[in-house]
Design a protein around this motif. Sequence first.
Motif, PDB file in Angstrom:
ATOM      1  N   MET A 118       0.793  -1.150   0.320  1.00 48.30           N
ATOM      2  CA  MET A 118       0.112   0.021   0.008  1.00 48.30           C
ATOM      3  C   MET A 118       0.763   1.304   0.085  1.00 48.30           C
ATOM      4  O   MET A 118       0.637   2.423  -0.759  1.00 48.30           O
ATOM      5  CB  MET A 118      -0.884  -0.065   1.240  1.00 48.30           C
ATOM      6  N   ARG A 119       2.038   0.955   0.708  1.00 50.49           N
ATOM      7  CA  ARG A 119       2.962   2.426   0.895  1.00 50.49           C
ATOM      8  C   ARG A 119       3.527   2.686  -0.614  1.00 50.49           C
ATOM      9  O   ARG A 119       3.605   3.676  -0.971  1.00 50.49           O
ATOM     10  CB  ARG A 119       4.060   2.019   1.856  1.00 50.49           C
ATOM     11  N   ALA A 120       3.563   1.625  -1.313  1.00 52.82           N
ATOM     12  CA  ALA A 120       4.401   1.706  -2.590  1.00 52.82           C
ATOM     13  C   ALA A 120       3.379   2.293  -3.533  1.00 52.82           C
ATOM     14  O   ALA A 120       3.709   3.128  -4.313  1.00 52.82           O
ATOM     15  CB  ALA A 120       4.805   0.422  -3.263  1.00 52.82           C
ATOM     16  N   SER A 121       2.072   1.970  -3.517  1.00 48.50           N
ATOM     17  CA  SER A 121       0.959   2.503  -4.274  1.00 48.50           C
ATOM     18  C   SER A 121       0.878   3.933  -3.991  1.00 48.50           C
ATOM     19  O   SER A 121       0.766   4.702  -4.749  1.00 48.50           O
ATOM     20  CB  SER A 121      -0.433   1.897  -3.845  1.00 48.50           C
ATOM     21  N   LEU A 122       1.003   4.385  -2.815  1.00 52.54           N
ATOM     22  CA  LEU A 122       0.857   5.854  -2.253  1.00 52.54           C
ATOM     23  C   LEU A 122       1.937   6.525  -3.106  1.00 52.54           C
ATOM     24  O   LEU A 122       1.846   7.544  -3.486  1.00 52.54           O
ATOM     25  CB  LEU A 122       0.702   6.015  -0.833  1.00 52.54           C
ATOM     26  N   HIS A 123       3.107   6.210  -2.990  1.00 49.20           N
ATOM     27  CA  HIS A 123       4.254   6.763  -3.603  1.00 49.20           C
ATOM     28  C   HIS A 123       4.067   6.809  -5.004  1.00 49.20           C
ATOM     29  O   HIS A 123       4.526   7.957  -5.719  1.00 49.20           O
ATOM     30  CB  HIS A 123       5.635   6.074  -3.310  1.00 49.20           C
ATOM     31  N   SER A 147      12.085  -4.225 -10.901  1.00 49.94           N
ATOM     32  CA  SER A 147      13.406  -4.852 -10.269  1.00 49.94           C
ATOM     33  C   SER A 147      13.139  -4.549  -8.918  1.00 49.94           C
ATOM     34  O   SER A 147      13.841  -5.187  -7.958  1.00 49.94           O
ATOM     35  CB  SER A 147      14.640  -4.472 -11.002  1.00 49.94           C
ATOM     36  N   MET A 148      12.681  -3.397  -8.291  1.00 49.01           N
ATOM     37  CA  MET A 148      12.357  -3.018  -7.086  1.00 49.01           C
ATOM     38  C   MET A 148      11.508  -4.113  -6.351  1.00 49.01           C
ATOM     39  O   MET A 148      10.908  -3.712  -5.182  1.00 49.01           O
ATOM     40  CB  MET A 148      12.224  -1.762  -6.768  1.00 49.01           C
ATOM     41  N   GLY A 149      10.758  -5.045  -6.933  1.00 48.51           N
ATOM     42  CA  GLY A 149       9.871  -5.877  -6.387  1.00 48.51           C
ATOM     43  C   GLY A 149       8.444  -5.364  -6.452  1.00 48.51           C
ATOM     44  O   GLY A 149       7.417  -6.143  -5.785  1.00 48.51           O
ATOM     45  N   LEU A 150       8.165  -4.382  -7.195  1.00 45.88           N
ATOM     46  CA  LEU A 150       6.926  -3.884  -7.504  1.00 45.88           C
ATOM     47  C   LEU A 150       6.165  -4.901  -8.386  1.00 45.88           C
ATOM     48  O   LEU A 150       6.627  -4.951  -9.536  1.00 45.88           O
ATOM     49  CB  LEU A 150       6.664  -2.500  -7.967  1.00 45.88           C
ATOM     50  N   GLY A 151       5.163  -5.238  -8.064  1.00 44.07           N
ATOM     51  CA  GLY A 151       4.188  -6.314  -8.802  1.00 44.07           C
ATOM     52  C   GLY A 151       3.458  -5.367  -9.903  1.00 44.07           C
ATOM     53  O   GLY A 151       2.987  -4.313  -9.711  1.00 44.07           O
ATOM     54  N   LEU A 173      14.675  10.359  -5.714  1.00 42.95           N
ATOM     55  CA  LEU A 173      15.379   9.534  -4.616  1.00 42.95           C
ATOM     56  C   LEU A 173      14.370   9.207  -3.802  1.00 42.95           C
ATOM     57  O   LEU A 173      14.408   8.101  -3.258  1.00 42.95           O
ATOM     58  CB  LEU A 173      16.644   9.916  -3.928  1.00 42.95           C
ATOM     59  N   HIS A 174      13.436  10.212  -3.319  1.00 45.77           N
ATOM     60  CA  HIS A 174      12.577   9.824  -2.348  1.00 45.77           C
ATOM     61  C   HIS A 174      11.391   8.981  -2.870  1.00 45.77           C
ATOM     62  O   HIS A 174      11.036   8.035  -2.111  1.00 45.77           O
ATOM     63  CB  HIS A 174      11.621  11.132  -2.028  1.00 45.77           C
ATOM     64  N   PHE A 175      11.020   8.987  -4.169  1.00 46.86           N
ATOM     65  CA  PHE A 175      10.085   8.404  -4.867  1.00 46.86           C
ATOM     66  C   PHE A 175      10.644   6.708  -4.732  1.00 46.86           C
ATOM     67  O   PHE A 175       9.901   5.711  -4.371  1.00 46.86           O
ATOM     68  CB  PHE A 175       9.789   8.674  -6.195  1.00 46.86           C
ATOM     69  N   PHE A 176      12.069   6.496  -5.403  1.00 46.18           N
ATOM     70  CA  PHE A 176      12.202   5.055  -5.462  1.00 46.18           C
ATOM     71  C   PHE A 176      12.766   4.489  -4.103  1.00 46.18           C
ATOM     72  O   PHE A 176      12.543   3.492  -3.873  1.00 46.18           O
ATOM     73  CB  PHE A 176      13.474   5.365  -6.287  1.00 46.18           C
ATOM     74  N   GLY A 211      -1.285   2.095  -9.251  1.00 47.51           N
ATOM     75  CA  GLY A 211      -0.341   3.301  -9.192  1.00 47.51           C
ATOM     76  C   GLY A 211      -1.046   4.132 -10.263  1.00 47.51           C
ATOM     77  O   GLY A 211      -0.660   5.344 -10.263  1.00 47.51           O
ATOM     78  N   LYS A 212      -1.185   3.662 -11.505  1.00 49.79           N
ATOM     79  CA  LYS A 212      -1.671   4.390 -12.603  1.00 49.79           C
ATOM     80  C   LYS A 212      -3.252   4.704 -12.609  1.00 49.79           C
ATOM     81  O   LYS A 212      -3.688   5.709 -12.976  1.00 49.79           O
ATOM     82  CB  LYS A 212      -1.484   3.549 -13.936  1.00 49.79           C
ATOM     83  N   LEU A 213      -3.961   3.565 -12.256  1.00 49.55           N
ATOM     84  CA  LEU A 213      -5.344   3.652 -12.186  1.00 49.55           C
ATOM     85  C   LEU A 213      -5.836   4.832 -11.431  1.00 49.55           C
ATOM     86  O   LEU A 213      -6.783   5.762 -11.900  1.00 49.55           O
ATOM     87  CB  LEU A 213      -6.070   2.376 -11.814  1.00 49.55           C
TER      88      LEU A 213
END
Lengths: 400, 293
Positions: free
Chosen positions: A1-6, A234-238, B98-101, A245-247
């Motif tokens: 969820m944190r990744a999605s927010l970013h 490569s950072m593990g985002l599926g 950098l913050h984003f990644f 994140g686009k939608l």
Amino acid sequence: MRASLHLIKKEILLLMRDWHALVLLFVMPAAFILIMSLALQNRFSAQSGVHIGYYLLNRDTGAVDVALLKGLRAMHGFRALPTTASQRELEAQVRGGKPRFVLIVPPGFGESLASDTPVPLRIMATPDVFPAVYRLFQSSVREVLAKVYLKQALNALARQSKGELPSGSIDMDRVNKLLVSQSLYSPGGKGRFPSSVQQNVPAWLLFAMFFIAIPLSTTWVREREQGTYMRLRSMGLGMPTLLFGKLVPYIGLNLLQVISMLLIGVFVVPWFGGNTLTLGHSWPALILMAAVASFAAVAYALLVANLVTTSEQATIFTGVANLLMAALGGIMVPRFVMPQTLQAVSHYSPMAWGLDGFLDVFLRDGGVSMVAGSALKLFAFGGACLVMTGLYMGWRRGKH
Amino acid sequence: MRGKALGAVIHVERLSFRYPGSTCDALRELSLDIEKGSLFGLLGPNGSGKTTLISLLMGLLTPGSGCIDIAQEGVSTRAALVPQDNAFYDCLSVLENLHFFAGVQGIRQSERIAAVIDTADLGAFRHTRAQRLSGGLKRRLNLAIGLLGEPHLLFLDEPTVGIDPQSRHFILEAIKRINAAGTTVVYSSHYMEEVQALCDEVGILDRGRFLARGNLHTLLGGDRGGQLSMGLDRAPDPALREALSHLAQCSDKQLKQLFALLSGTDVSVDRVRYGHADLEALFMHLTGHQLRD
């Protein structure tokens, strides 16, 4: 969820800094709605007294019926223009489009009306006149002629029977009283016809919403070309996270587009002298339609973004595909005037489903239950696009 | 099945991959072990399969057959990729990128961001949008993003393409420091002198297969089709130079001719060396001189 927010935050930042995309998504549709609503206003308000000018050239120096000239001058939707020009000059003017018609009452017309060899009235029309307008003009003239001819024939009949017709027994205006027409357009009040802005905004709104595919697909292609997409993977985002994140930001953007266009219909178009957009009485139905149409448009955009390989392809494909969908979906040409086969095909156009739903809200005062069918179809279309996107992305990864 | 070598952080066995719709394999029965803490150079002409191999090792592609084991003593390894392209967002500043990644990886941001800014010497450009950075700075930002996750294993795909010698030197030194700190580095490049200067192990890949793999010094001194170089004690006269110029490829017969020529002069051979003079010579020898693109 944190990744999605970013991802969402990043997308918003990118969009805010991409002025071209914002112009495309907000300013252009706004201008489009404004211009089209105002431009088509006359066409839609024919019943409320806007007239198309025409020259009435009376060359009959004899006993042309006063009622005929009076009737022609009073034709609804048309205005007889005074002229002293010759027939040749008028023809040249009409050929040039100013005005649209010239109606010539030939010499001896009045005398010949009751004879076996009548001298006909002559209509000349500008080459670019709409066939529907031409037929309307023709019918209006015929209606006046019919009334005059009928009255004259009845008077002749009365004379032959050596008796006068009872006073007031032939009231041709009574025909008008025998017909009452009423638009079932609800939000505007009984009997009123919907304005151009009311009939146009739903169509152009939907058309603009699907143009979200251009910035979305070009951004996605750029991410693929620059390797950021690969880096994120490569950072593990599926795949679901990336799609989510686009939608979300693009649906948000699409809804902002909807709000801005509705506000233009409500506030800006009247400011320029047009009619005010009435939003119907069912906010839930409007919100539901806006949400599912956004979901469908963005999901479709994601599919396109994955299928194309270059930004140029993305721009051209989405532009042309949107025009085709719009043409097929009744955005540009009403579906009821299409040939039967095309009408059958148009039932499968997402823009047609969206248009049906929005027209239910804007013109039929429809609630959630009325728009549910259209909303469900759009939602299913969006879901299918997402599934296909997922399958395609998986296939490209080498999964068979 | 061959076992994983002791101390190997990457173990690849009989790995094959074919892109959907393609008629030939991008990688064919490839086997490889890379030791923990090593700096492995991955070489190959365009289209040889380097990026495909890295993508498979990073889990971005799914192998058609074979196995990949990336782990250290049974514990999965943190791996990072620095792609060939500048894979970040031009419209965002250095700090925003950098913050984003960092954010998408769930990394505690401030400390790590400060550390990678320091490593890549980007402090003066924190608030500069990426699109306004020079080529060298962009490469440094690209590297910095790869270092955010403190990777145990770092894949660098041509990280010095298109930059000036100063920036290249900076990046190569940074890579040496990263490797010295214990990170295993897989370095893919076309620049032979970089690989020769940086790496202790190399693999030369062509058409999806390793043509040579192992210790760099062993490969350069190996006995497979190398160069014979001779040093003469004085410059040969023009007639001898002309005669020698026709002996580019030494068959047995030509070798006899060479010694016959030399014996008839007062020039003597003062040293002989056999092997590949440098990595580029070995590379060209193994992969051939034909254009690939």
